[in-house]
Structures are given as C-alpha cells and as structure tokens.
Scaffold this motif. Structure first.
Motif, PDB file in Angstrom:
ATOM      1  N   LEU A  13      43.882  35.510  36.881  1.00  0.00           N
ATOM      2  CA  LEU A  13      42.794  34.700  37.207  1.00  0.00           C
ATOM      3  C   LEU A  13      42.069  33.970  36.105  1.00  0.00           C
ATOM      4  CD1 LEU A  13      40.336  34.265  39.302  1.00  0.00           C
ATOM      5  CD2 LEU A  13      39.494  36.699  38.498  1.00  0.00           C
ATOM      6  N   ARG A  14      42.016  34.707  34.893  1.00  0.00           N
ATOM      7  CA  ARG A  14      41.249  34.045  33.788  1.00  0.00           C
ATOM      8  C   ARG A  14      42.065  32.837  33.283  1.00  0.00           C
ATOM      9  NH1 ARG A  14      40.036  39.988  30.880  1.00  0.00           N
ATOM     10  NH2 ARG A  14      41.867  40.196  32.146  1.00  0.00           N
TER      11      ARG A  14
ATOM     12  N   VAL B  63      41.652  30.152  35.459  1.00  0.00           N
ATOM     13  CA  VAL B  63      40.393  29.314  35.204  1.00  0.00           C
ATOM     14  C   VAL B  63      40.405  28.718  34.091  1.00  0.00           C
ATOM     15  CG1 VAL B  63      38.137  29.898  35.187  1.00  0.00           C
ATOM     16  CG2 VAL B  63      39.389  31.048  36.926  1.00  0.00           C
ATOM     17  N   VAL B  64      40.635  29.225  33.011  1.00  0.00           N
ATOM     18  CA  VAL B  64      40.484  28.698  31.668  1.00  0.00           C
ATOM     19  C   VAL B  64      41.353  27.225  31.786  1.00  0.00           C
ATOM     20  CG1 VAL B  64      40.987  28.459  29.312  1.00  0.00           C
ATOM     21  CG2 VAL B  64      39.962  30.555  30.337  1.00  0.00           C
TER      22      VAL B  64
ATOM     23  N   ALA C 211      44.008  40.168  37.427  1.00  0.00           N
ATOM     24  CA  ALA C 211      42.555  39.692  36.700  1.00  0.00           C
ATOM     25  C   ALA C 211      43.182  38.859  35.502  1.00  0.00           C
ATOM     26  CB  ALA C 211      41.750  40.975  36.358  1.00  0.00           C
ATOM     27  N   GLY C 212      44.044  39.163  34.897  1.00  0.00           N
ATOM     28  CA  GLY C 212      44.634  38.219  33.838  1.00  0.00           C
ATOM     29  C   GLY C 212      45.157  36.864  34.314  1.00  0.00           C
TER      30      GLY C 212
ATOM     31  N   MET D 164      38.034  43.979  36.350  1.00  0.00           N
ATOM     32  CA  MET D 164      39.000  43.974  34.899  1.00  0.00           C
ATOM     33  C   MET D 164      39.232  45.042  34.246  1.00  0.00           C
ATOM     34  SD  MET D 164      37.386  40.456  33.510  1.00  0.00           S
ATOM     35  CE  MET D 164      37.576  38.640  34.478  1.00  0.00           C
TER      36      MET D 164
ATOM     37  N   LEU E 168      32.372  34.423  36.642  1.00  0.00           N
ATOM     38  CA  LEU E 168      33.366  34.455  35.696  1.00  0.00           C
ATOM     39  C   LEU E 168      33.498  33.506  34.657  1.00  0.00           C
ATOM     40  CD1 LEU E 168      36.021  35.744  34.716  1.00  0.00           C
ATOM     41  CD2 LEU E 168      37.313  33.983  36.320  1.00  0.00           C
ATOM     42  N   LEU E 169      33.134  32.424  34.696  1.00  0.00           N
ATOM     43  CA  LEU E 169      32.964  31.306  33.741  1.00  0.00           C
ATOM     44  C   LEU E 169      31.862  30.088  34.132  1.00  0.00           C
ATOM     45  CD1 LEU E 169      34.045  30.379  31.114  1.00  0.00           C
ATOM     46  CD2 LEU E 169      35.835  29.152  32.327  1.00  0.00           C
TER      47      LEU E 169
ATOM     48  N   LEU F 208      32.991  42.365  38.854  1.00  0.00           N
ATOM     49  CA  LEU F 208      34.252  41.662  38.045  1.00  0.00           C
ATOM     50  C   LEU F 208      34.471  42.551  36.938  1.00  0.00           C
ATOM     51  CD1 LEU F 208      35.668  38.834  37.638  1.00  0.00           C
ATOM     52  CD2 LEU F 208      33.738  38.029  36.642  1.00  0.00           C
ATOM     53  N   ASP F 209      33.498  42.989  36.147  1.00  0.00           N
ATOM     54  CA  ASP F 209      33.692  43.917  35.122  1.00  0.00           C
ATOM     55  C   ASP F 209      34.701  44.923  35.640  1.00  0.00           C
ATOM     56  OD1 ASP F 209      32.137  42.319  33.424  1.00  0.00           O
ATOM     57  OD2 ASP F 209      30.305  43.583  33.485  1.00  0.00           O
TER      58      ASP F 209
END
Length: 215
Positions: A154-155, A158-159, A151-152, A130, A53-54, A126-127
């Motif tokens: 999650l992002r 993580v950020v 998924a939102g 999302m 993811l990152l 992952l794609d």
C-alpha cells in the motif's frame, strides 16, 4: 502569462522530451471515479484511507485533486510487474481482500464502517494495520500477518502514484525528468551538493521551502 495551476511549468520545459511530456500530461486528467477492479465498498475504503496515509495539503494548493484512488484502482486493473509476497494472493485480489478486512475490523471494533470514522480514528487503525494488529481468519479476507505485508505494498503504491504526478514534482522541485529534449541530450552540468541548474523547478510546497531555507 503564467500556466494554469493544473499545468505545472515543467511540462513546458525544453528539457523534457515529447514522449515524457505526453506521459506526465496524461496524469493531469482526472478519471471518472468509477472502480474497475475493486468493488464499490473496497474503493470507498481506499478513498477514505489515502488522505490519512499521505496528506497532500502541505504539498499541493488547496483543492488540487490528483485522484490517487482512481489511479491506483486503474493500475490494479492493468499489467503488473509480476512480483508479490508468496503469502499474498495476486495484487487485485489482495487489495480487495485487504480493504474489506479493514472495513470489517473497523465495524467490529467501532460499530461503524471505515468511511464513517473521524480521521484520527482512521489514523489509529492505520497504525494498527501496519503493526500487524489487524486481520481476520475468514474466507476472502486477510490475516494480520498478511495485512502487515499488504501495508508495505500500500505505501509503495501510494508513493509511486504521488511522486509520478507532475504537480507534485513541480511543488517539490523535482527535476529528474528534465534530462533533455527530443533533438539534443541536454542533461545536467551542476551536479555538486546543493547545486541547482537554472532550468530546474523551484519548490513551491511549504515543507520543501522550509527545507530550502535551512540550507
């Protein structure tokens, strides 16, 4: 003498308050990789998902571990902000169900658990996640629309985790914490476009350096 690689220079700045320094320094500690809220299976899926993811290899030096998995699991076990989507269960329950849903769908489609997939296949899943294409109509699992909602989350989580780490802030030249010490509010005087104070860290991440060279 230069600071050790796991202690960013910004932590020794006199533009950092003692309280902020203590908080940032605590994020250098790597917790024992033992899940508290998540099950062992869900924890393993999250651990395999995050590098896809990152990826951080173009931001931090090789071998630097900010232990996102443990920090996110710890955050899920603590007090939350009270906000969530109405069609999702509480955070800890949602993350457990979402990660197990991803693992079950992976097994159905590939005959392998998520942790055993090659990184490119993890990225493909992952794609799909999302895009709202992954979900299960089973008890204790999330449907495709729910997974897309999650998924939102999650992002965002993580950020938050990555950008709150002082090593990442140092690497990207982020100086938002350097607003003053304990006895005086020093703040910033150069606030124009592309301006930088002498006390602000210079970016060391390759991506950030490339951006600076184009200015």
């Amino acid at each position: 003498m230069s600071p050790p690689p796991d202690r960013p220079e910004i932590l020794d700045s006199d533009h950092l308050s003692a309280r902020t320094r203590e908080i940032l320094t605590s994020r250098l500690s790597v917790s024992a990789p033992q899940p508290s809220t998540l099950s062992l299976q869900a924890y393993a899926v999250l651990d395999a998902l995050l590098p896809v993811l990152l990826p951080l290899d173009e931001i931090l030096p090789p071998g630097t571990d900010i232990n996102m998995t443990a920090r996110i699991a710890d955050a899920l076990s603590g007090p939350r902000d009270g906000w969530r989507f109405a069609d999702l269960p509480p955070d800890a329950q949602a993350w457990e169900a979402a990660l197990l849903t991803l693992d079950d769908v992976t097994f159905e489609q590939n005959g392998l658990r998520f942790i055993h997939l090659a990184p490119d296949l993890r990225g493909t899943l992952l794609d799909a996640l999302m895009a709202g294409q992954i979900g299960l109509e089973h008890e204790d699992r999330l449907t495709a629309p729910q997974m897309k909602r999650w998924a939102g989350d999650l992002r965002g989580e993580v950020v938050d985790c990555v950008m709150s780490d002082p090593r990442v802030q140092q690497a990207l030249g982020i100086s938002s914490s350097l607003t003053g010490g304990d006895t005086v509010f020093q703040g910033f005087t150069e606030v124009g476009p592309d301006s930088r104070e002498d006390f602000e860290p210079k970016a060391t991440a390759p991506l950030a350096q490339m951006a600076d060279s184009r200015e």
